[in-house]
Design a protein around this motif. Structure first.
Motif, short mmCIF file in Angstrom:
data_model
loop_
_atom_site.label_atom_id
_atom_site.label_comp_id
_atom_site.label_asym_id
_atom_site.label_seq_id
_atom_site.Cartn_x
_atom_site.Cartn_y
_atom_site.Cartn_z
N ARG A 88 0.83 -1.20 0.00
CA ARG A 88 0.00 0.00 0.00
C ARG A 88 0.87 1.25 0.00
NH1 ARG A 88 -4.05 2.25 4.55
NH2 ARG A 88 -2.38 1.52 5.89
N ILE A 89 2.00 1.20 0.71
CA ILE A 89 2.90 2.35 0.80
C ILE A 89 3.70 2.51 -0.48
CG2 ILE A 89 4.92 3.27 2.02
CD1 ILE A 89 3.79 1.89 4.55
N THR A 90 4.28 1.44 -0.98
CA THR A 90 5.09 1.57 -2.20
C THR A 90 4.22 1.96 -3.40
OG1 THR A 90 4.96 -0.83 -2.60
CG2 THR A 90 6.87 -0.02 -1.39
N ASP A 91 3.00 1.45 -3.46
CA ASP A 91 2.12 1.84 -4.56
C ASP A 91 1.81 3.33 -4.51
OD1 ASP A 91 2.01 -0.73 -5.54
OD2 ASP A 91 0.01 -1.18 -4.75
N GLY A 173 7.49 -4.17 -3.57
CA GLY A 173 7.47 -3.01 -4.44
C GLY A 173 8.59 -2.01 -4.21
N PHE A 174 9.60 -2.38 -3.44
CA PHE A 174 10.72 -1.47 -3.22
C PHE A 174 11.68 -1.52 -4.40
CE2 PHE A 174 9.24 -2.05 1.16
CZ PHE A 174 9.17 -0.73 1.55
N ASP A 175 12.15 -0.33 -4.79
CA ASP A 175 13.07 -0.19 -5.92
C ASP A 175 14.53 -0.30 -5.50
OD1 ASP A 175 10.87 0.63 -7.71
OD2 ASP A 175 10.90 2.49 -6.55
N VAL A 176 14.81 0.13 -4.27
CA VAL A 176 16.18 0.27 -3.77
C VAL A 176 16.28 -0.42 -2.41
CG1 VAL A 176 17.93 1.92 -2.97
CG2 VAL A 176 16.54 2.45 -4.99
N LEU A 177 17.38 -1.11 -2.18
CA LEU A 177 17.64 -1.76 -0.89
C LEU A 177 18.81 -1.06 -0.21
CD1 LEU A 177 17.59 -5.49 -2.09
CD2 LEU A 177 15.65 -4.12 -1.26
#
Length: 361
Positions: A88-91, A173-177
């Motif tokens: 919900r947050i990443t979207d 849905g995270f792009d970066v770690l």
């Protein structure tokens, strides 16, 4: 200032971040059910930074295992339910044009503590929801319980937990770690000779003390593939003689870059108490510069960066590739849009609802 590098996109592997104003990870201690799950607080807290024009929004230190939490109220990503809740947050952030990042963490000997506004201090006891803590060596952080020493099988388990959490983060849905190796938490505890007195392959020499981090970096890179940006947050110094320092940080950053890490987020301190830190505006920027120059690695700078002009100067002068903001973002989640307005930079990501604010005053 319309040509400031601060507002130029930055591409890292398969991801392009719209500007160099990034939100530093900031613990919220607000998983009220003590289950590591996000709540409406986290959605609004993180979502506001996306609305406000930040390039990269990184979540708080998110535990890779239940025992890796700093407090019982920390977020986690050790199960599928937590993974789906992050969606919900990443979207929402993606809908605002922001790049999403997550900081993966294990608190080690600084785990199982009360959150900052609790009346109690120190380690949360077992009968109040706490748990036994672990570390490279059985050396207590002052005021906390003595941790158990991790054996090599348990260290293997920690590496596995980071890799599993990284894969879940991609699913969320995270792009970066970002791997958290700073502020006196578990990986930093291994790196510093002040908290690591081991005599096996994880202690003693710099190569041995860096082994846990380098395993996590290498195995995470292998698991997530070549397109996902991987950051590492370091405390560049313990601010103590004979402790972890800038020279060691630069050396290990170079090794981590060879192992698959991309950018190094340079902070300081957190592993020892009673130290004197020369706090002033931008006080950690020279640490980032040192690591960049001596490790030949890209860096972000953090620490009392509070104005648009200051942020632009740091990036435009090549002192860092990006700036991380913490407390100033809490004071003004729309700092990036305000900075664009103050510096006379035209950006195309003002929310339509706020676009009138982009007009000249």
């Amino acid at each position: 200032m319309s040509e400031s590098i601060l507002f130029r996109p930055l591409s890292i592997r398969g991801v392009t971040i719209r500007n160099r104003i990034w939100v530093a990870p900031m613990c919220q201690y607000s998983a009220e059910a003590c289950d590591g799950m996000t709540t409406d607080w986290h959605l609004v807290h993180l979502g506001s930074f996306g609305q406000g024009g930040a390039g990269l929004v990184i979540t708080e230190a998110t535990a890779v295992s239940p025992e890796g939490r700093i407090s019982p109220q920390d977020l986690g990503i050790w199960n599928d339910e937590q993974t789906q809740a992050f969606r919900r947050i990443t979207d929402f952030l993606h809908g605002q044009g922001a790049t999403t990042g997550i900081q993966l963490a294990h608190a080690g000997r600084k785990a199982s503590t009360y959150r900052p506004w609790a009346p109690e201090r120190g380690t949360v006891p077992m009968d109040a929801g706490g748990w036994p803590t672990v570390a490279p060596s059985p050396i207590a952080f002052p005021g906390y319980a003595t941790p158990g020493e991790l054996d090599t099988a348990a260290i293997d388990g920690v590496v596995d937990d980071f890799v599993a959490a990284a894969l879940r983060s991609i699913d969320a849905g995270f792009d970066v770690l970002e791997i958290h190796a700073a502020h006196g938490y578990l990986i930093h505890q291994f790196l510093s000779p002040l908290s690591n007195e081991r005599t096996d392959e994880y202690g003693g020499s710099l190569e041995n003390r860096a082994r846990l981090l380098l395993r996590i970096v290498g195995e995470t890179r292998a698991a997530v593939g070549e397109d996902v940006p991987l950051l590492v947050r370091f405390s560049a110094t313990d601010w103590v003689d004979d402790g972890w320092n800038e020279e060691q940080t630069a050396t290990v950053a170079a090794w981590a870059k060879d192992g698959g890490a991309d950018v190094f987020d340079i902070s300081s301190g957190g592993n020892m108490t009673g130290v004197t830190i020369p706090v002033s505006p931008g006080y950690q920027v020279p640490l980032a510069e040192y690591v960049a120059a001596n490790g030949d690695v890209p860096v972000s700078a953090v620490g009392l960066i509070t104005t648009a002009a200051q942020a632009a100067e740091i990036v435009d002068e090549g002192r860092a590739d990006a700036v991380m903001l913490g407390r100033e973002m809490l004071r003004d989640p729309h700092f990036a849009l305000r900075a664009a307005h103050e510096l006379g930079v035209t950006v195309d990501y003002w929310p339509a609802q706020y676009e009138r604010s982009a007009w000249p005053a």
